[in-house]
Design a protein around this motif. Structure first.
Motif, PDB file in Angstrom:
ATOM      1  N   ARG A  79      18.723 -32.643  -4.170  1.00  0.00           N
ATOM      2  CA  ARG A  79      18.095 -32.092  -2.957  1.00  0.00           C
ATOM      3  C   ARG A  79      19.021 -32.227  -1.761  1.00  0.00           C
ATOM      4  O   ARG A  79      19.110 -31.342  -0.913  1.00  0.00           O
ATOM      5  CB  ARG A  79      16.777 -32.814  -2.713  1.00  0.00           C
ATOM      6  N   HIS A 105      16.558 -37.436  -3.298  1.00  0.00           N
ATOM      7  CA  HIS A 105      17.217 -37.145  -4.576  1.00  0.00           C
ATOM      8  C   HIS A 105      18.558 -36.468  -4.294  1.00  0.00           C
ATOM      9  O   HIS A 105      18.670 -35.614  -3.399  1.00  0.00           O
ATOM     10  CB  HIS A 105      16.326 -36.239  -5.425  1.00  0.00           C
ATOM     11  N   GLU A 115      20.270 -42.165  -0.196  1.00  0.00           N
ATOM     12  CA  GLU A 115      20.480 -41.353  -1.401  1.00  0.00           C
ATOM     13  C   GLU A 115      20.014 -42.127  -2.619  1.00  0.00           C
ATOM     14  O   GLU A 115      20.400 -43.277  -2.816  1.00  0.00           O
ATOM     15  CB  GLU A 115      21.967 -41.029  -1.508  1.00  0.00           C
ATOM     16  N   GLU A 116      19.157 -41.497  -3.426  1.00  0.00           N
ATOM     17  CA  GLU A 116      18.692 -42.162  -4.640  1.00  0.00           C
ATOM     18  C   GLU A 116      19.850 -42.332  -5.607  1.00  0.00           C
ATOM     19  O   GLU A 116      20.723 -41.479  -5.688  1.00  0.00           O
ATOM     20  CB  GLU A 116      17.598 -41.339  -5.311  1.00  0.00           C
TER      21      GLU A 116
END
Length: 91
Positions: free
Chosen positions: A42, A39, A4-5
């Motif tokens: 998303r 992201h 996960e960013e």
């Protein structure tokens, strides 16, 4: 590994999260494992159908999909893995 960013909504959190992202990427590189970053919005859309889902929404979606109760961060991590598998990122 699907990572996960870091959420960049607050500068103080990004200063803490970027080194963690770097550590996860480095661990994958050193182990020869493929990795992908996703992201957060998303990931939430994949799990719940809405980009502004909250932690309880992610947990409820995990319960519906896998039939198990997961803690907040466990649900996020499980959905990152599910995103990678569902989208054949490493095939």
């Amino acid at each position: 590994m699907c990572i996960e960013e870091p959420f960049s909504g607050q500068f103080s959190s990004i200063k803490a999260l970027l080194p963690m992202l770097g550590a996860a990427v480095l661990a994958c590189e050193l182990a020869g494992l493929p990795w992908s970053a996703i992201h957060l919005a998303r990931l939430k859309i994949h799990a719940t159908g809405k980009g502004n889902a909250k932690k309880p929404d992610m947990q409820a979606a995990a319960k519906a999909r896998w039939g198990v109760e997961l803690k907040e961060d466990e649900a996020d991590a499980a959905w990152a893995g599910a995103f990678a598998l569902d989208n054949s990122l490493f095939v």
